[in-house]
Write a protein that holds these residues in place. Structure first.
Motif, PDB file in Angstrom:
ATOM      1  N   UNK A   1     -13.813  23.736 -14.832  1.00 45.07           N
ATOM      2  CA  UNK A   1     -13.562  24.249 -13.481  1.00 45.07           C
ATOM      3  C   UNK A   1     -14.307  25.557 -13.238  1.00 45.07           C
TER       4      UNK A   1
ATOM      5  N   UNK B   1      -4.949  -1.034  -6.719  1.00 45.27           N
ATOM      6  CA  UNK B   1      -4.501  -0.276  -7.892  1.00 45.27           C
ATOM      7  C   UNK B   1      -5.678   0.418  -8.577  1.00 45.27           C
TER       8      UNK B   1
ATOM      9  N   UNK C   1      -9.394   1.685  -0.642  1.00 39.76           N
ATOM     10  CA  UNK C   1      -7.984   1.388  -0.900  1.00 39.76           C
ATOM     11  C   UNK C   1      -7.313   0.902   0.386  1.00 39.76           C
TER      12      UNK C   1
ATOM     13  N   UNK D   1      -9.317   7.203  -8.324  1.00 41.06           N
ATOM     14  CA  UNK D   1      -9.253   8.357  -7.423  1.00 41.06           C
ATOM     15  C   UNK D   1      -8.570   9.570  -8.082  1.00 41.06           C
ATOM     16  N   UNK D   2      -7.620   9.308  -8.963  1.00 44.99           N
ATOM     17  CA  UNK D   2      -6.792  10.379  -9.534  1.00 44.99           C
ATOM     18  C   UNK D   2      -7.622  11.535 -10.145  1.00 44.99           C
TER      19      UNK D   2
ATOM     20  N   UNK E   1       1.301   6.666  -6.700  1.00 48.95           N
ATOM     21  CA  UNK E   1       0.122   7.521  -6.932  1.00 48.95           C
ATOM     22  C   UNK E   1       0.491   9.001  -6.786  1.00 48.95           C
TER      23      UNK E   1
ATOM     24  N   UNK F   1      -9.510  13.618  -7.516  1.00 45.85           N
ATOM     25  CA  UNK F   1      -8.701  14.572  -6.744  1.00 45.85           C
ATOM     26  C   UNK F   1      -8.316  15.785  -7.589  1.00 45.85           C
ATOM     27  N   UNK F   2      -7.995  15.530  -8.869  1.00 45.01           N
ATOM     28  CA  UNK F   2      -7.645  16.656  -9.739  1.00 45.01           C
ATOM     29  C   UNK F   2      -8.808  17.635  -9.840  1.00 45.01           C
ATOM     30  N   UNK F   3     -10.023  17.111  -9.881  1.00 51.24           N
ATOM     31  CA  UNK F   3     -11.185  18.007  -9.943  1.00 51.24           C
ATOM     32  C   UNK F   3     -11.439  18.669  -8.585  1.00 51.24           C
TER      33      UNK F   3
ATOM     34  N   UNK G   1      -9.383  19.414  -6.221  1.00 55.74           N
ATOM     35  CA  UNK G   1      -8.395  20.476  -5.970  1.00 55.74           C
ATOM     36  C   UNK G   1      -8.416  21.545  -7.069  1.00 55.74           C
ATOM     37  N   UNK G   2      -9.352  21.443  -7.973  1.00 51.72           N
ATOM     38  CA  UNK G   2      -9.538  22.423  -9.066  1.00 51.72           C
ATOM     39  C   UNK G   2      -8.265  22.571  -9.916  1.00 51.72           C
ATOM     40  N   UNK G   3      -7.694  21.424 -10.260  1.00 50.53           N
ATOM     41  CA  UNK G   3      -6.500  21.413 -11.109  1.00 50.53           C
ATOM     42  C   UNK G   3      -6.838  21.050 -12.544  1.00 50.53           C
ATOM     43  N   UNK G   4      -7.849  20.219 -12.742  1.00 53.09           N
ATOM     44  CA  UNK G   4      -8.224  19.793 -14.111  1.00 53.09           C
ATOM     45  C   UNK G   4      -9.700  19.446 -14.146  1.00 53.09           C
TER      46      UNK G   4
ATOM     47  N   UNK H   1       0.831  -1.212   0.000  1.00 57.46           N
ATOM     48  CA  UNK H   1       0.000   0.000   0.000  1.00 57.46           C
ATOM     49  C   UNK H   1       0.869   1.267   0.000  1.00 57.46           C
TER      50      UNK H   1
ATOM     51  N   UNK I   1       0.261  12.040  -9.352  1.00 54.97           N
ATOM     52  CA  UNK I   1      -0.673  13.136  -9.034  1.00 54.97           C
ATOM     53  C   UNK I   1       0.030  14.490  -8.938  1.00 54.97           C
TER      54      UNK I   1
ATOM     55  N   UNK J   1       2.261   1.619  -3.564  1.00 52.65           N
ATOM     56  CA  UNK J   1       1.225   2.122  -4.481  1.00 52.65           C
ATOM     57  C   UNK J   1       0.922   3.601  -4.195  1.00 52.65           C
TER      58      UNK J   1
ATOM     59  N   UNK K   1      -6.941   3.529  -6.748  1.00 53.53           N
ATOM     60  CA  UNK K   1      -6.067   4.694  -6.918  1.00 53.53           C
ATOM     61  C   UNK K   1      -6.215   5.309  -8.309  1.00 53.53           C
TER      62      UNK K   1
ATOM     63  N   UNK L   1      -0.868  20.980 -14.738  1.00 50.51           N
ATOM     64  CA  UNK L   1      -2.190  21.571 -15.027  1.00 50.51           C
ATOM     65  C   UNK L   1      -2.300  22.963 -14.408  1.00 50.51           C
ATOM     66  N   UNK L   2      -1.777  23.124 -13.194  1.00 46.01           N
ATOM     67  CA  UNK L   2      -1.859  24.419 -12.508  1.00 46.01           C
ATOM     68  C   UNK L   2      -1.072  25.481 -13.280  1.00 46.01           C
TER      69      UNK L   2
ATOM     70  N   UNK M   1      -0.627  17.471 -11.449  1.00 43.54           N
ATOM     71  CA  UNK M   1      -1.334  18.608 -10.862  1.00 43.54           C
ATOM     72  C   UNK M   1      -0.573  19.910 -11.073  1.00 43.54           C
TER      73      UNK M   1
END
Lengths: 388, 51
Positions: free
Chosen positions: A153, B34, B24, B40-41, A16, B44-46, B48-51, A9, A20, A12, B37, A27-28, A24
């Protein structure tokens, strides 16, 4: 917990985060990339859409309006770049006008990023680059890639069906975020509708005579290399088209705005304001569905073997050879078309004269490149430097 | 009304993000871990207002 499971875990989880965090950050950075605009000698003021409609204040779409010339009772033209920011020739042409043009009579109002929200995202699943760079004599200037639709967004979720206001015509759900489907706009609508409403107020309050909306089109779409005009501008567009084809070194057609398709600038601005709207399309192979690798090179050179293959099967509405459709050529087409439209307008309506100089035409942009006409922000006085 | 709908949407995104994270942690099969996750990706991007 089993130590093996625990260890797995953590592994992984780290992988992850390794995906991420860089994604992120990318994109920012893309969303917040600041694009410099150096005010040219003709710019007399900069306003925002909220000056005309306070309801857009505080929104990302409170776009900047660059005003060239003085209000002396002569004619005025509004030039829109970036209604669809993924069509960069329109934005770049608008940039060149702001940074170079001088007015002899009348005014030019330019909005280089008519839908700022759409310029901050790229198409999901489209594998677009986050940005692109234009080479200049002083280095490179970077621009956001952008998309056709406002960023989710800033406006989300979409309705099941988009009902256009005020016609009540049913359109595709995502077109509620398409700035060229939300004219004339709605004061209490969603963000993209409010943006169009603000621009409609601007057109009315500034007594705009002409609105030129700069676009690009895929080669598999029949509305290409053309001026789409509201019926009340038929004479103007036809005369301009003939002059461009005869004098500027490229052919451009004319099409009339269909009455049955609502929400488009070339229809609704003509119906709801005094202005004559014209929408111009240049060829952009980057947008074709059958394109290959979707990168900055394709965006700027317009060269793609897969789109060419489609052409060999008779599927294109514009020619495409090994030379492609370089961005300089597309920007030059827009600029020459604007020059000729303004000249033709001034001949037809001398009482509403609009005369500009120092706007480079097609042959000059193709010869010297787009970047040649972009000004160095490092050398600009602070009060003449803005950011999009 | 659009603001309220958007708020509810973000609450839903947050709720499902917590669910995926909880599953998870609780899961004992590597393939499920797996999968949680990967799903989840984008949430989380949405969020946190990233994508």
């Amino acid at each position: 917990m089993n130590p093996t499971v625990n260890w797995r875990k953590w592994l992984f989880g780290l992988i992850f985060l390794a995906v991420l965090i860089p994604a992120g950050l990318s994109f920012y950075r893309s969303r917040h990339l600041a694009e410099p605009v150096v005010l040219g000698p003709g710019v007399t003021g900069v306003k925002k859409l909220s000056n005309y409609f306070p309801g857009i204040k505080g929104s990302i779409n409170d776009a900047k309006i660059y005003i060239l010339g003085e209000d002396s009772g002569r004619g005025s033209v509004l030039i829109l770049g970036g209604s669809h920011p993924e069509e960069p020739a329109g934005r770049l042409a608008a940039w060149i006008i702001i940074e170079n043009a001088k007015m002899k009579a009348g005014r030019i109002l330019v909005i280089p990023t008519a839908n700022p929200s759409a310029s901050t995202s790229t198409r999901p699943g489209g594998a677009y680059p986050p940005d692109y760079s234009i080479k200049t004599p002083w280095g490179e200037q970077k621009f956001r890639q952008g998309d056709r639709w406002s960023n989710p967004l800033d406006q989300w979720p979409d309705p099941e069906v988009y009902i256009h206001y005020p016609s009540k015509q049913q359109l595709a759900y995502m077109d509620v975020r398409n700035q060229n489907r939300t004219w004339p706009g709605r004061h209490d609508g969603l963000m993209t509708e409010k943006t169009c409403y603000a621009m409609t107020q601007l057109i009315r309050q500034e007594k705009i005579d002409l609105v030129i909306d700069l676009h690009e089109a895929e080669l598999q779409y029949p509305v290409i290399s053309t001026i789409v005009v509201h019926p009340k501008g038929q004479d103007l567009a036809a005369l301009a088209s003939m002059t461009i084809s005869a004098e500027e070194g490229f052919d451009i057609g004319v099409e009339y705005s269909p009455e049955a398709l609502r929400g488009l600038s070339h229809r609704e601005i003509g119906d709801w304001t005094e202005a004559i709207p014209l929408l111009m399309e240049t060829p952009e192979p980057f947008l074709d569905a059958t394109r290959g690798k979707t990168d900055q090179n394709l965006l700027l050179t317009g060269r793609d073997e897969f789109v060419r293959k489609a052409g060999k099967h008779g599927l294109l509405f514009e020619k495409l050879d090994e030379k492609g459709w370089p961005v300089d050529l597309r920007v030059g087409r827009h600029l020459s078309s604007i020059i000729v439209i303004l000249k033709t307008w001034s001949e037809l309506r001398p009482d509403r004269l609009i005369e500009a100089e120092e706007i480079p035409r097609y042959s000059e942009v193709v010869g010297k490149t787009t970047g040649f006409y972009l000004k160095d922000p490092a050398r600009a006085p602070a009060n003449r430097l803005f950011f999009e | 009304m659009p603001t309220i709908i958007t708020l509810i949407y973000y609450l839903l995104v947050g709720f499902f993000s917590v669910c995926f994270l909880y599953n998870f942690i609780k899961s004992k099969k590597w393939s499920e871990e797996l999968l949680y996750l990967i799903v989840l990706l984008p949430f989380l991007l949405r969020l946190f207002r990233l994508k």
